[in-house]
Design an enzyme around this catalytic site. Sequence first.
Site, PDB file in Angstrom:
ATOM      1  N   ASP A  54       0.323  -1.160  -0.142  1.00 15.41           N
ATOM      2  CA  ASP A  54       0.123  -0.223   0.190  1.00 15.41           C
ATOM      3  C   ASP A  54       0.942   1.292  -0.336  1.00 15.41           C
ATOM      4  OD1 ASP A  54      -2.043   1.526   0.071  1.00 15.41           O
ATOM      5  OD2 ASP A  54      -2.392   1.405   2.368  1.00 15.41           O
ATOM      6  N   ASP A 271      -1.891   5.427  -5.777  1.00 15.28           N
ATOM      7  CA  ASP A 271      -2.057   4.643  -4.212  1.00 15.28           C
ATOM      8  C   ASP A 271      -2.258   3.162  -4.845  1.00 15.28           C
ATOM      9  OD1 ASP A 271      -3.145   3.651  -2.078  1.00 15.28           O
ATOM     10  OD2 ASP A 271      -4.369   4.977  -1.793  1.00 15.28           O
TER      11      ASP A 271
END
Length: 494
Positions: A54, A271
């Site tokens: 992430d 992201d």
Amino acid sequence: MLKMRYLYGVLLQILFLLHYVYCEDFNLFGEAGQAYALVVYIGHPPQKLHVLVDTGSTTLAIAAYARKDSNIYYHEGNSTTLYNSGKEVQAKYSQGTWSGQLASDFIQFPSLPSIPEVRSDLALITKSYKFFMNGSGWQGLLGLAYLPVAAWGENVVVGSWLDFLEKSVKKPMSFELKLCGTQSPVNATHYGKLTMFDDNNATEIRDFVYRTPILRKRWYEVGVLSIRLLNTTKSNNLTESLKGNKTSDFNLNTINIDNCRELNIEKSIVDSGTTSIRMPDAIFRQVVNELRNSAQVSNMLILDEFWYHGEAACWPEPQDWYLPSLAIDILSTEADNQYFTLEIPAQNFMRVITARNNTAATGTVSEFCYKLGLEAGGKETVLGYTAMEGLQVLFNRSAGWIGWKESSCGPNARVTGPFNTTKSLLYMCQLTEQLPDVNVSIKAAQWTLCAISIVAAAVLIYLLAPCIKMFFIRPLPRSQQISLSQAALVEQET
């Protein structure tokens, strides 16, 4: 005969996947809509878990309790090297929250043999809300962003695994994500590869011609100049005519300045922990309206619930999408009047979520369901992994840039450019007017409080100066009389 054909087809799929999994040496895997997960060993003896990679968060956070949908989690009592501080920490994401405790233990990634085992902070999740997906094959997150957006508690911040690694090897580290998406139209599992290397010896860095600056080192914030469709007559931003020139005049005839500023009004981030490409509401409606019209022209019957409400659409066979590609124009590091374009094919954002081909007594039962990989994001722009599949993306944390290039696997995504304008994109899109970094803000607040304290102390000393002067000129015996303790006064009264 039907069963034999089905078994033969299944065998071919297995061989195909084995070829990619073992020949390509992938270490990232995930089911539809669940991003890309990596195997991690935690503690001594090591406990094997899966964490999402992430870039939209910073903390290594691990489930430390059994959930209704999964009994796989980190067992504190099974690690002899765990240190649990007992301090409460928490984190809030765009979807879901969790709370837990700050701890530390040894972390190792078996698919990254050049990366040593290091002791690192981690958050032990003891309570969560809409954070773990039902049936998810992962038990936590590996956050790879910067410290200012780490999980926090009262007077405590959870340290980053990447920061602990850099302290251990005494070198700045970069990492590359090669996300390939699904390898077959009849399979919803996606694959990728995470590679890490130190900045000093990374020959791979020179291969990335297209780079965008990280504007703020919190999340990976970049300058997104436009999101538009290719091969359409209507364009909300940089037009296709610019592609032929390499130089363009940056004015209202070629770009919608308001849209450019709207894309970055809150933040624009890269992201990998988010599935879709999110964009401000008005730009989302414009892009999706054009996509919907293109589908109607191609005689593709898709309901509005699919385009605007995130519902799935299903067919009895895999779909070939004859829709325009999505173009994302991004600021270049080379000059503030230069940009390049990510060309994202429809295969990326028409995302397969179910791929079933089952044989029943009545014959073959097939269902192939898709969801739109574009979302309305309110005021923020997020380039989720939908914008990264088919590309190799290098995050150079220390130098402060992200590199993009075309990949050898995945959808047929492209990077084109560079293209020049005659005026500063930083100025025209107001990319220079962003707020300072969180850590800079904290330091500024500390200095401000310090200055206020000094001024207040000076005023207090000035007001108390007469009293202080009288205290020092009093005779010694009188001073002793008024310095009696409370206990002495009680004794005298008795």
